[in-house]
Design a protein around this motif. Structure first.
Motif, mmCIF file in Angstrom:
data_model
loop_
_atom_site.group_PDB
_atom_site.id
_atom_site.type_symbol
_atom_site.label_atom_id
_atom_site.label_comp_id
_atom_site.label_asym_id
_atom_site.label_seq_id
_atom_site.Cartn_x
_atom_site.Cartn_y
_atom_site.Cartn_z
ATOM 1 N N ASP A 1 0.831 -1.041 0.105
ATOM 2 C CA ASP A 1 -0.284 0.035 -0.129
ATOM 3 C C ASP A 1 0.769 1.331 0.068
ATOM 4 O O ASP A 1 2.130 1.300 0.320
ATOM 5 N N SER A 2 0.337 2.192 -0.626
ATOM 6 C CA SER A 2 1.294 3.606 -0.545
ATOM 7 C C SER A 2 0.417 4.803 -0.210
ATOM 8 O O SER A 2 -0.969 4.662 -0.201
ATOM 9 N N ALA A 3 1.097 5.756 0.140
ATOM 10 C CA ALA A 3 0.162 6.997 0.611
ATOM 11 C C ALA A 3 1.055 8.498 0.199
ATOM 12 O O ALA A 3 2.163 7.975 0.108
ATOM 13 N N ALA B 1 -0.123 10.056 -6.977
ATOM 14 C CA ALA B 1 -0.735 8.800 -6.538
ATOM 15 C C ALA B 1 -0.020 7.786 -7.718
ATOM 16 O O ALA B 1 0.204 6.687 -7.210
#
Length: 136
Positions: free
Chosen positions: A29-31, A66
């Motif tokens: 996951d990334s933010a 993103a």
């Protein structure tokens, strides 16, 4: 009192499924933290029983969007899996564009194509791999 009708519907739940025996599942996951001009990446590698084998979290000191951080996260997960000795894996991600591009089933924006090419180069050290899209 909270009634069912008061809770907004968010769609069907995505349930984690284990990989085939002798394979590993690599989730990420990334933010993006725009105000800090940074991003974060987290990687978890599990075996066929669902046991966490190894995990990684890191900060990326760059003002990425993103799409760019999702591409970088995919590259990092393949690299990390190789570094810890994983040779057969399913790499799951929630970016349909990136998963399709890595499967050879669609184009990617030019801003991330080099990163995706690097990701595919990293797979040369794996015996077996797949890229899989999951809805979050």
């Amino acid at each position: 009192m909270i009634l069912d009708r008061d809770i907004p519907s968010v769609g069907p739940l995505t349930i984690w499924k284990p990989p085939d025996p002798e394979r590993y599942k690599v989730n990420v996951d990334s933010a993006v933290f725009k105000h800090r001009k940074k991003a974060g990446i987290g990687v978890v590698i599990r075996d066929e029983t669902g046991e966490v084998i190894v995990a990684l979290s890191k900060i990326v000191n760059a003002p990425l969007g993103a799409g760019e951080i999702e591409a970088k996260a995919m590259e990092d997960r393949v690299s990390f899996a190789r570094d810890v000795g994983i040779r057969e894996a399913v790499f799951e991600g929630d970016s349909l564009i990136i998963c399709k591009a890595l499967q050879g089933d669609g184009g990617a924006p030019s801003s991330i194509q080099n990163v995706l090419d690097g990701t595919l180069d990293l797979t040369s050290g794996l015996r077996s791999f797949a890229f899989s899209h999951v809805k979050r």
